[in-house]
Design an enzyme around this catalytic site. Structure first.
Site, mmCIF file in Angstrom:
data_model
loop_
_atom_site.group_PDB
_atom_site.id
_atom_site.type_symbol
_atom_site.label_atom_id
_atom_site.label_comp_id
_atom_site.label_asym_id
_atom_site.label_seq_id
_atom_site.Cartn_x
_atom_site.Cartn_y
_atom_site.Cartn_z
ATOM 1 N N CYS A 1 23.551 -77.618 -24.860
ATOM 2 C CA CYS A 1 23.485 -78.040 -26.251
ATOM 3 C C CYS A 1 22.282 -78.946 -26.461
ATOM 4 O O CYS A 1 22.004 -79.831 -25.637
ATOM 5 C CB CYS A 1 24.772 -78.763 -26.649
ATOM 6 S SG CYS A 1 24.753 -79.351 -28.368
ATOM 7 N N CYS B 1 24.156 -82.628 -27.782
ATOM 8 C CA CYS B 1 25.152 -83.415 -27.044
ATOM 9 C C CYS B 1 25.045 -83.062 -25.567
ATOM 10 O O CYS B 1 24.137 -82.351 -25.149
ATOM 11 C CB CYS B 1 26.569 -83.189 -27.587
ATOM 12 S SG CYS B 1 27.318 -81.614 -27.129
ATOM 13 N N ASP C 1 40.217 -53.915 -39.940
ATOM 14 C CA ASP C 1 38.878 -54.185 -40.463
ATOM 15 C C ASP C 1 37.833 -53.533 -39.559
ATOM 16 O O ASP C 1 37.757 -53.848 -38.371
ATOM 17 C CB ASP C 1 38.676 -55.702 -40.520
ATOM 18 C CG ASP C 1 37.342 -56.099 -41.107
ATOM 19 O OD1 ASP C 1 36.541 -55.205 -41.441
ATOM 20 O OD2 ASP C 1 37.094 -57.313 -41.219
#
Length: 409
Positions: free
Chosen positions: A213, A216, A333
């Site tokens: 990241c 962080c 879907d």
């Protein structure tokens, strides 16, 4: 395992009877109805059947059926193993699997991602295997970061030994609250669902297999086991050439996870690996069936990540049949079709069938891939000349093809 209480014995026996009747009447393989009957008579049957076994739970969006089969094959070196081999991965299926083999000291259960916290709490499994998370059946399941959050909460405070794929940031986050984790670098080809940090929401920097990241401290853990092309490197630095009969990179990743899991049970790689090499087909996946001079290789793909792996296995020299349904087990879907890059099929004869063939036809048309629309799978097969053919189908379409052309283990 210890003797079941009388009520649990009766529930288990009646469940097995229901499963046998289901198979005898052609209504199904009995792997769900038997468990439902058992749980109706004894709601705590899963807990009682799981007691006193060494048990592994296997969960992921893709590959859990295959990895369950590989781990089961390996652990048979140690003794009898109960398993839900055909993918009935909710509590009713787990009850059926454990009830069918009550005396087995080991069990390996494939678990639907959504049900993992419940099943872990009920069975108190000693080993939990986590491989990947990607969008799948969004009309039924939650967003995958919510699933990872549920995994974190379920593992927090549990003594289970977790085997986790550290190349998937969401899996890493989901596993990171566990008391003990063995990290496996199994790879992650589909990355479209993991560009953001699940810890803080910041962007993930990804370089080759590594990731971290930008905002962080969340980052890829150092792996204990590493998949390196055709080899797996164990925690001692020893290399093991896989030489699997199952094709493709995804199955080499599954095998790396299976070897790490086998060692968690005390089984060394040199004993586990020959067992993995014996697996040739998993609930019909990768099976070749013959019909009128045509050899059809069956590949299952139920979401964008799965289609990516199916394309990796598929041969560019073969014509291909694509079949898509949208029944309950598939998810209603079909918008996920737009996340699949079908341009890789250019230059191949493509036949399109299935209940939602028009949805797939539109997607291929937009991608600029020529195709022929067929009303049925049989019509698609008959339209192609004798020879080798690849078939990629999603779940219920795949099962319908297996029923018509012969089921395989």
């Amino acid at each position: 395992m210890s003797q079941l209480p009388l009520r649990a014995q009766l529930a288990s026996a009646l469940g097995r009877t229901a499963a046998t009747l289901s198979r005898a009447t052609g209504r199904g393989d009995g792997s769900v109805i038997g468990g439902r009957v058992g749980l109706l008579l004894e709601p705590d049957l899963l807990r009682k059947l799981a007691a006193d076994r060494r048990l592994a739970l296997v969960s992921a969006t893709n590959g859990k059926t295959t990895t369950t089969r590989l781990i089961t094959a390996a652990l048979r070196e140690l003794g009898d193993v109960a398993s839900n081999a055909f993918g009935a991965n909710m509590p009713a299926g787990h009850v059926s699997a454990l009830s069918t083999n009550k005396a087995a000291p080991y069990a390996v259960l494939e678990v639907d991602e959504k049900y993992l916290p419940e099943v872990l709490d009920t069975t108190e499994a000693g080993v939990v295997v986590l491989m990947n998370l990607s969008r799948d059946q969004m009309d039924r399941a939650a967003e995958i970061w919510l699933l990872a959050q549920k995994w974190r909460r379920a593992l927090d405070g549990k003594p289970a030994h977790v085997i986790a794929n550290c190349d998937d940031p969401l899996v890493t986050w989901g596993a990171s609250t566990a008391a003990r984790v063995t990290w496996v670098a199994g790879g992650q080809r589909w990355r479209e669902d993991s560009w953001c940090c699940p810890e803080c929401g910041g962007p993930l920097d990804r370089k080759a297999a590594d990731w971290a990241c930008r905002e962080c401290t969340f980052h890829r853990p150092e792996p204990n086991w590493v998949l390196d092309d055709e080899d797996v490197i164990d925690p001692r630095g020893d290399r093991w050439r896989l030489n699997l009969k199952l094709p493709g990179l995804a199955n080499r990743s599954n095998a790396a996870i299976a070897l790490a899991t086998a060692e968690a049970f005390g089984l060394a790689p040199h004993l586990a690996l020959p067992r993995l090499r014996e697996v040739t087909s998993v609930a019909g996946r990768y099976t070749t069936v013959e019909r009128d001079g045509r050899s059809l290789r069956l590949l299952l793909a139920k979401n964008p990540a799965g289609w990516l792996e199916a394309f990796d296995v598929s041969s560019a020299e073969r014509p291909i049949i694509l079949s898509v349904n949208a029944q309950g087990p598939d998810g209603r879907d079909t918008s996920w079709l737009w996340d699949v890059d079908y341009r890789i099929l250019n230059g191949r004869p493509v036949q399109v069938t299935g209940e939602r063939r028009l949805d797939l036809a539109l997607r291929l048309d937009v991608a600029g891939v020529p195709f022929t629309l067929r009303d049925s799978f049989g019509q698609a097969v008959a339209s192609l000349p004798p020879g080798d053919i690849d078939v990629i189908a999603n779940y219920t379409a795949f099962q319908a093809i297996r029923t018509e052309f012969g089921r395989a283990e």
